[in-house]
Design an enzyme around this catalytic site. Structure first.
Site, short mmCIF file in Angstrom:
data_model
loop_
_atom_site.label_atom_id
_atom_site.label_comp_id
_atom_site.label_asym_id
_atom_site.label_seq_id
_atom_site.Cartn_x
_atom_site.Cartn_y
_atom_site.Cartn_z
N LYS A 1 -12.01 -0.77 -2.15
CA LYS A 1 -11.98 0.62 -2.55
C LYS A 1 -13.37 1.22 -2.36
CE LYS A 1 -7.84 0.67 -5.42
NZ LYS A 1 -7.20 1.82 -4.76
N GLN B 1 -0.34 4.16 -0.04
CA GLN B 1 -0.99 5.12 0.85
C GLN B 1 -0.48 4.98 2.28
OE1 GLN B 1 -5.21 4.57 0.50
NE2 GLN B 1 -5.32 5.33 -1.59
N SER C 1 0.84 -1.20 0.00
CA SER C 1 0.00 0.00 0.00
C SER C 1 0.87 1.25 0.00
CB SER C 1 -0.92 0.01 1.22
OG SER C 1 -1.62 1.25 1.30
N ASP D 1 -5.17 0.55 -9.87
CA ASP D 1 -6.31 1.40 -10.23
C ASP D 1 -6.76 1.19 -11.67
OD1 ASP D 1 -6.58 2.67 -7.75
OD2 ASP D 1 -5.01 4.11 -8.22
#
Length: 343
Positions: free
Chosen positions: A318, A141, A139, A291
């Site tokens: 998501k 993020q 990840s 994505d």
């Protein structure tokens, strides 16, 4: 975010002005940064300096942006302020525990809705505690949130990623003057940031978003007679997995005028129609195209044979279950096509 923490004035051109970006800008304004969009499309940001974020007067509304929420949680965690994060119904269903865990280890305190979800109140701490944190899942993020918290944390904060993820944060942090090192190890890449940094303002030209370009690239690939050029596409190797997968399937994607913009590799992509063949996509490509899986499924629907994609578990959590959504949508199209042929 980095410009908001720099000392001085940064200017940004080529910004993708989507709702996620606008929500981020509004949150940073609420914490003291001056962010203005000029009539010419140039954004000017006067930063508050690392450690200079102010107590927001109201809750920070993140809309639908999970990325903005998780990264801003990292920023706030090492500041002596309290911030409440809210979002729309979709964002409020997304788990934040993967960020809460490392930031709590650094000393931040959280009061969240059940399941570690929004609305969520974060009480930051200064000084925070530097940690070494191994990512349990790939990840970018979470990695970026810990590094951003480390910016205002004395000492060295480290993130170990067993599987490499997109590295925009590391590249841009270096560009702003932070001391960031990346070293290989048997456990994975070790990214270390030295805290209490002083970020310098920058002139930033944002490359074209590969996620946005993906739709044009796939459309040109599957429509007979297509021959297009998509200009100024960012080709960071941690983001360009879709183009690698499409080439493996037989797509004609040619890089023109490859160059570097703002520390990121960029090129114009010439894409022509080509017959695609189904393949088994290596799972190690997943982090660099997570994505873009939905548009890959469209390409796979036009390919001859079976396409198998592994390592896409993240799509389940998501803002929607993207695997289920694409399966349903492609199923509708397939049934309609079958009825049309029978008629």
């Amino acid at each position: 975010m980095f410009s908001a923490l720099a000392v001085g004035t940064s200017r940004v051109t080529g910004l993708l002005e989507g709702e996620d970006v606008l929500a981020t800008a509004a949150a940073l304004r609420a914490m003291g940064a001056s962010i203005v969009r000029g009539d010419d499309g140039v954004w000017t940001i006067d930063g508050v300096g690392v450690g200079g974020l102010l107590q927001p007067a109201n809750a920070l509304d993140m809309g639908n942006s999970g990325t903005s929420t998780r990264l801003l949680m990292g920023l706030v965690a090492s500041h002596p302020i309290i911030a409440t994060f809210i979002g729309d119904a979709s964002l409020s269903k997304r788990p934040m525990g993967r960020v809460i865990t490392p930031l709590s280890q650094m000393g931040a305190e959280f009061t969240s809705s059940p399941g570690g979800r929004l609305p969520l109140m974060l009480r930051g701490i200064c000084p925070a505690i530097p940690i070494t944190y191994t990512l349990p899942v790939a990840s970018a993020q979470v990695k970026s949130a810990v590094l951003l918290a480390g910016l205002n944390t004395p000492g060295i904060t480290r993130v170990i990623e067993p599987v490499a993820t997109r590295d925009h944060s590391e590249r841009m942090l270096r560009g702003f003057g932070a001391k960031v090192t990346v070293e290989p190890s048997p456990q994975g890449r070790i990214i270390a940031i030295t805290g209490e940094a002083e970020l310098l303002p920058q002139e930033i030209v944002v490359p074209g978003d590969p996620s946005s370009a993906a739709f044009l690239v796939v459309a040109a690939t599957i429509v007979p007679g297509s021959d297009i050029v998509v200009e100024n596409v960012g080709l960071n190797p941690t983001r360009a997995g879709l183009f690698t997968a499409l080439r493996m399937m037989g797509a004609s994607i040619e890089e023109l005028d490859r160059r570097e913009v703002g520390g990121e590799p960029v090129a114009d992509l010439r894409v022509r129609h080509a017959a695609l063949t189904g393949i088994e996509i290596p799972p190690d490509l997943a982090p660099s195209m997570i994505d873009e899986y939905p548009v890959l499924f469209v390409a796979a629907a036009f390919a001859s044979g079976r396409t198998i994609a592994r390592g896409a578990d993240e799509l389940r959590v998501k803002e929607s279950d993207r695997i289920a959504a694409m399966a349903a949508a492609l199923g509708v199209i397939a049934r309609a096509s079958k009825r049309s042929r029978m008629a």
